[in-house]
Design an enzyme around this catalytic site. Structure first.
Site, PDB file in Angstrom:
ATOM      1  N   HIS A  74       2.293   2.008  -3.125  1.00  0.00           N
ATOM      2  CA  HIS A  74       1.376   2.931  -3.789  1.00  0.00           C
ATOM      3  C   HIS A  74       1.885   4.373  -3.750  1.00  0.00           C
ATOM      4  O   HIS A  74       1.125   5.298  -4.016  1.00  0.00           O
ATOM      5  CB  HIS A  74      -0.005   2.859  -3.136  1.00  0.00           C
ATOM      6  N   ASP A  76       0.865  -1.176   0.000  1.00  0.00           N
ATOM      7  CA  ASP A  76       0.000   0.000   0.000  1.00  0.00           C
ATOM      8  C   ASP A  76       0.905   1.230   0.000  1.00  0.00           C
ATOM      9  O   ASP A  76       2.034   1.156  -0.487  1.00  0.00           O
ATOM     10  CB  ASP A  76      -0.947  -0.028   1.211  1.00  0.00           C
TER      11      ASP A  76
END
Length: 388
Positions: free
Chosen positions: A238, A215
């Site tokens: 991310h 993430d």
């Protein structure tokens, strides 16, 4: 005789002020990775907490099996406590043991806590929970590996967080925090495993850190004021994200954030600001992304004010977050998609004061394109001008 008395008083003063050291082995903790050492660690904490002198808690080499730990300093005689972690702390293999806890390891209500250890590892053994989540079964949310809450003068240095169930590090409601030489390691497809999450905190710095996770490498939540990120390697992950903002109608803003000298490799995003597409009192301002390298990044530069995953609770609404005074300077490298700069701002609260300077991104050896909506500002040195 008088001089001897003075010397005695001097040495008594020095010894009374010197730090005490407590080794978890002396309290019965076994470094075999199989015997639950939670009770012994809490016994060490209770003893350290009762001391009026500076205290260092030592975790030597070995593997220490631990359930959830809450190191609460609200009743400590001294708020300044040091943890030296040379070994590996291991969470139970059964993710259900800590999976419904907010944190596996929590430090709170402290003034002057240091957690360091070059070689120290926090192994949350989160892979089985990831598998449960991706299978669609009914699973626990998962515990953050280590959190610092309602504390000040926090230093975290040299630790490695491995395979967190959920977030790796969380800084919440803290002031004057420094993370340096930290490593975050998790698979690129591990769900909700943000590397470092900051919210409701001020004067936070992150230096010389490597983050590989599933993430956001760093996620920056509401109430963050004064964040400095420098010399960080991000990927997979991310990217570095401000937001998501605007989840609540009444929300604190994010301001005074500098992200400098960061390398993004194979990430979903690079420099990102995102907000929910619904009304909110929040904002993001005085943001700096400087001297960043993009290596095959899907969205090297992105502002998304229409964030609405699964189209829940926000269809046909627009973001009320005000984004202003954002600088992207010396951002170069390669985009994995045709559009390297995407500024998708709110029609109700357009982005203002956006500055793009020396942004040089390529897609398949050609200049990457840009796509900007409701964004105003200045650009210079771009391969693809006329974005703002």
């Amino acid at each position: 005789m008088a001089s001897l008395l003075v010397l005695f008083v001097f040495f008594f003063f020095i010894s009374s002020c010197s730090a005490q050291s407590y080794n978890v082995l002396s309290f019965g903790a076994k470094p075999d990775g199989k015997t639950d050492a939670t009770k012994e660690f809490m016994a060490v904490w209770k003893t350290a907490c009762a001391s009026s002198r500076p205290v260092t808690i030592v975790v030597p080499k070995g593997r220490f099996l631990l359930r959830s730990l809450n190191f609460d300093g609200s009743k400590c005689k001294r708020k300044h406590i040091t943890f030296r972690v040379d070994g590996t702390l291991v969470a139970p293999a059964d993710y259900r043991v800590i999976g419904n806890e907010d944190y596996w390891i929590l430090f709170q209500h402290l003034d002057g806590v240091t957690v360091y250890g070059y070689g120290g590892v926090l192994d949350a053994q989160g892979t089985s929970l990831w598998g449960c989540k991706t299978s669609g079964k009914n699973c626990p949310r998962g515990a953050t590996t280590i959190g610092f809450q309602s504390s000040r003068n926090v230093v975290v240095s040299g630790l490695t967080s491995l395979n967190s169930q959920m977030f790796h590090f969380v800084i919440n409601g803290c002031n004057n925090v420094k993370l340096q030489g930290v490593k975050v390691l998790a698979a690129g497809n591990s769900p909700n495993t943000d590397g470092i999450h900051i919210q409701s905190s001020s004067t936070v710095s992150i230096f010389s850190t490597k983050i590989s996770t599933g993430d956001d490498c760093v996620s920056i939540g509401p109430g963050t004021n004064g964040l400095w990120i420098e010399n960080v390697a991000c990927g997979p992950g991310h990217g570095i994200s401000i937001g998501s903002l605007g989840k609540d109608a009444v929300e604190s803003g994010v301001q005074n954030v500098t992200v400098k000298t960061v390398t993004f490799t194979g990430t979903q995003n690079g420099a990102r600001i995102k907000s929910w597409a619904r009304p909110s009192s929040g904002f993001a301002r005085n943001i700096r992304f400087q001297h960043c390298v993009m290596n095959n990044v899907d969205n090297p530069i992105i502002i998304d004010q229409n964030y609405c995953p699964r189209s829940e609770n926000c269809p046909r609404q627009v973001s009320g977050i005000k984004i202003s005074d954002v600088l992207f300077v010396d951002i170069h490298g390669t985009s994995a998609t045709e559009v390297g700069v995407r500024l998708n701002c709110s029609p109700k609260k357009p982005c203002t004061g956006i500055r793009l300077k020396d942004v040089k991104l390529k897609y398949r050896n050609k200049p990457a394109a840009s796509a900007c909506v409701h964004a105003g500002g200045i650009e210079a040195g771009l391969f693809q001008p006329n974005c703002l």
